[in-house]
Design a protein around this motif. Structure first.
Motif, short mmCIF file in Angstrom:
data_model
loop_
_atom_site.label_atom_id
_atom_site.label_comp_id
_atom_site.label_asym_id
_atom_site.label_seq_id
_atom_site.Cartn_x
_atom_site.Cartn_y
_atom_site.Cartn_z
N ARG A 71 2.00 1.78 -3.51
CA ARG A 71 0.78 1.96 -4.45
C ARG A 71 0.75 3.61 -4.02
NH1 ARG A 71 -4.43 3.59 -4.51
NH2 ARG A 71 -4.63 3.45 -2.20
N LEU A 72 0.72 4.00 -2.89
CA LEU A 72 0.32 5.39 -2.71
C LEU A 72 1.41 6.40 -3.33
CD1 LEU A 72 -1.40 4.99 0.61
CD2 LEU A 72 -2.44 5.87 -1.59
N ASN A 87 -8.78 9.01 4.72
CA ASN A 87 -9.33 8.20 3.77
C ASN A 87 -8.24 7.94 2.50
OD1 ASN A 87 -12.02 8.30 4.53
ND2 ASN A 87 -11.89 10.60 3.99
N CYS A 88 -7.08 7.46 3.14
CA CYS A 88 -6.03 6.81 2.19
C CYS A 88 -6.36 5.75 1.41
CB CYS A 88 -4.75 6.42 3.11
SG CYS A 88 -4.04 7.89 4.10
N ALA A 89 -6.98 4.73 1.82
CA ALA A 89 -7.46 3.75 0.89
C ALA A 89 -8.09 4.18 -0.27
CB ALA A 89 -8.43 2.65 1.81
N LEU A 90 -8.87 5.27 -0.25
CA LEU A 90 -9.66 5.55 -1.29
C LEU A 90 -8.91 6.40 -2.31
CD1 LEU A 90 -12.86 7.16 0.58
CD2 LEU A 90 -12.54 4.92 -0.59
N GLU A 113 0.77 -1.29 0.04
CA GLU A 113 0.12 0.00 0.08
C GLU A 113 0.95 1.34 0.04
OE1 GLU A 113 -3.80 2.06 0.32
OE2 GLU A 113 -3.05 0.50 -0.89
N LEU A 159 1.50 6.59 -6.90
CA LEU A 159 0.26 7.54 -7.25
C LEU A 159 0.67 8.99 -7.36
CD1 LEU A 159 -2.75 8.15 -7.94
CD2 LEU A 159 -2.87 8.05 -5.44
N GLY A 209 -7.09 7.61 -5.58
CA GLY A 209 -6.34 6.76 -6.77
C GLY A 209 -7.46 5.54 -7.06
N LYS A 210 -8.36 5.52 -6.44
CA LYS A 210 -9.51 4.47 -6.72
C LYS A 210 -10.60 4.79 -7.52
CE LYS A 210 -7.63 1.29 -3.94
NZ LYS A 210 -7.66 -0.02 -3.51
#
Length: 107
Positions: A20-21, A101-104, A17, A24, A106-107
């Motif tokens: 990924r971040l 809200n890091c999981a969101l 993760e 991004l 780039g989604k």
């Protein structure tokens, strides 16, 4: 988005993760710097005076160097509240990841 992605990469729950971040933030940041470098007048008039972190956005030998400085700045800010208590720090990172809200991204 670059600033948020870099902050989130620092507090990500795992290496995948975080990568990924970070990627991004790097991709979006490269696009923004390319825009800035080709639209100097618009940048100087509309963006630069309003956002302090952008003041030095065009200085540096390369876009990746500039983004590296920005990443280091964001990491410094996150680690400013570092705790030597490993469990407490882990909980702070989890809370920051959730609150931002890091999981969101780039989604």
């Amino acid at each position: 988005m670059t600033l948020s992605a870099f902050e989130c990469a620092v507090v990500a729950p795992n290496d995948a993760e975080a990568e990924r971040l970070f990627m991004l933030g790097l991709k979006v940041g490269r696009g923004f710097i390319a825009y800035v470098q080709t639209h100097q007048e618009t940048y100087a008039k509309d963006f630069k005076p309003k956002v302090a972190i952008l003041w030095n956005m065009t200085s540096g030998p390369s876009p990746d160097f500039i983004l590296g400085q920005i990443y280091a700045n964001r990491a410094d800010d996150v680690y400013e509240n570092f705790s030597s208590d490993e469990e407490l720090w882990k909980m702070k990172k989890q809370n920051m990841y959730r609150e931002k809200n890091c999981a969101l991204l780039g989604k």
